[in-house]
Design a protein around this motif. Structure first.
Motif, PDB file in Angstrom:
ATOM      1  N   LEU A  68       0.831  -1.209   0.000  1.00 60.57           N
ATOM      2  CA  LEU A  68       0.000   0.000   0.000  1.00 60.57           C
ATOM      3  C   LEU A  68       0.864   1.257   0.000  1.00 60.57           C
ATOM      4  O   LEU A  68       0.561   2.227  -0.702  1.00 60.57           O
ATOM      5  CB  LEU A  68      -0.938   0.004   1.213  1.00 60.57           C
ATOM      6  N   GLN A  69       1.926   1.247   0.773  1.00 61.71           N
ATOM      7  CA  GLN A  69       2.805   2.410   0.848  1.00 61.71           C
ATOM      8  C   GLN A  69       3.448   2.692  -0.502  1.00 61.71           C
ATOM      9  O   GLN A  69       3.503   3.844  -0.943  1.00 61.71           O
ATOM     10  CB  GLN A  69       3.883   2.189   1.909  1.00 61.71           C
ATOM     11  N   ASP A  70       3.919   1.664  -1.188  1.00 61.96           N
ATOM     12  CA  ASP A  70       4.530   1.848  -2.507  1.00 61.96           C
ATOM     13  C   ASP A  70       3.503   2.281  -3.545  1.00 61.96           C
ATOM     14  O   ASP A  70       3.768   3.133  -4.386  1.00 61.96           O
ATOM     15  CB  ASP A  70       5.205   0.556  -2.972  1.00 61.96           C
ATOM     16  N   SER A  71       2.324   1.692  -3.475  1.00 62.14           N
ATOM     17  CA  SER A  71       1.285   1.970  -4.467  1.00 62.14           C
ATOM     18  C   SER A  71       0.688   3.367  -4.310  1.00 62.14           C
ATOM     19  O   SER A  71       0.448   4.058  -5.304  1.00 62.14           O
ATOM     20  CB  SER A  71       0.179   0.924  -4.355  1.00 62.14           C
ATOM     21  N   LEU A  72       0.458   3.768  -3.071  1.00 63.61           N
ATOM     22  CA  LEU A  72      -0.207   5.046  -2.818  1.00 63.61           C
ATOM     23  C   LEU A  72       0.762   6.190  -2.521  1.00 63.61           C
ATOM     24  O   LEU A  72       0.328   7.332  -2.390  1.00 63.61           O
ATOM     25  CB  LEU A  72      -1.177   4.893  -1.639  1.00 63.61           C
ATOM     26  N   ALA A  73       2.030   5.884  -2.390  1.00 62.43           N
ATOM     27  CA  ALA A  73       3.039   6.884  -2.038  1.00 62.43           C
ATOM     28  C   ALA A  73       2.642   7.634  -0.769  1.00 62.43           C
ATOM     29  O   ALA A  73       2.666   8.854  -0.706  1.00 62.43           O
ATOM     30  CB  ALA A  73       3.273   7.846  -3.193  1.00 62.43           C
ATOM     31  N   CYS A  74       2.265   6.855   0.255  1.00 66.86           N
ATOM     32  CA  CYS A  74       1.882   7.454   1.535  1.00 66.86           C
ATOM     33  C   CYS A  74       2.914   7.056   2.591  1.00 66.86           C
ATOM     34  O   CYS A  74       3.851   6.306   2.319  1.00 66.86           O
ATOM     35  CB  CYS A  74       0.478   7.012   1.935  1.00 66.86           C
ATOM     36  N   THR A  75       2.722   7.545   3.799  1.00 69.86           N
ATOM     37  CA  THR A  75       3.654   7.241   4.878  1.00 69.86           C
ATOM     38  C   THR A  75       3.457   5.804   5.357  1.00 69.86           C
ATOM     39  O   THR A  75       2.413   5.188   5.124  1.00 69.86           O
ATOM     40  CB  THR A  75       3.442   8.189   6.072  1.00 69.86           C
ATOM     41  N   ALA A 111      -0.055   3.625   5.831  1.00 75.14           N
ATOM     42  CA  ALA A 111      -0.196   2.329   5.164  1.00 75.14           C
ATOM     43  C   ALA A 111      -0.476   1.224   6.178  1.00 75.14           C
ATOM     44  O   ALA A 111      -1.311   0.344   5.928  1.00 75.14           O
ATOM     45  CB  ALA A 111       1.060   2.010   4.373  1.00 75.14           C
ATOM     46  N   ALA A 144      -4.063   1.549   7.239  1.00 75.53           N
ATOM     47  CA  ALA A 144      -4.946   1.053   6.181  1.00 75.53           C
ATOM     48  C   ALA A 144      -4.958  -0.472   6.156  1.00 75.53           C
ATOM     49  O   ALA A 144      -6.015  -1.090   5.990  1.00 75.53           O
ATOM     50  CB  ALA A 144      -4.516   1.611   4.829  1.00 75.53           C
TER      51      ALA A 144
END
Length: 89
Positions: free
Chosen positions: A10-17, A21, A24
């Motif tokens: 999720l972190q790689d896909s959404l570019a979030c912290t 992630a 989520a």
């Protein structure tokens, strides 16, 4: 697969912290568990179906001592892969 793996994807896909992630991933797993408890099943199209099945009380043997042991009735989760997943693997 673990929650940490899901959070990393999720972190790689959404570019979030990483914290977002992880939150989520926890929320996703929590929602799946709540759906299994409430509805008794959960389907992810193109992946498969999770269903809750009841198990009967039974007698089993303790592998160390060989003594009979009573096992209580309970519930277990079963998974059936979709044809799309089977074909992909």
């Amino acid at each position: 697969m673990s929650k940490a793996f899901i959070a990393a994807v999720l972190q790689d896909s959404l570019a979030c912290t990483g914290v977002a992630a992880t939150k989520a991933a926890d929320d996703l797993v929590g929602a799946i568990v709540a759906e299994l408890k409430q509805e008794g099943g959960f389907t992810l199209p193109s992946f498969g179906t999770f269903t809750v099945h009841k198990t009967k009380a039974r007698k089993a043997l303790n592998p160390r001592t060989g003594e009979p042991v009573k096992v209580k009735a309970g519930k277990t989760v079963r998974f059936k892969a979709s044809p799309v997943l089977k074909k992909a693997v």
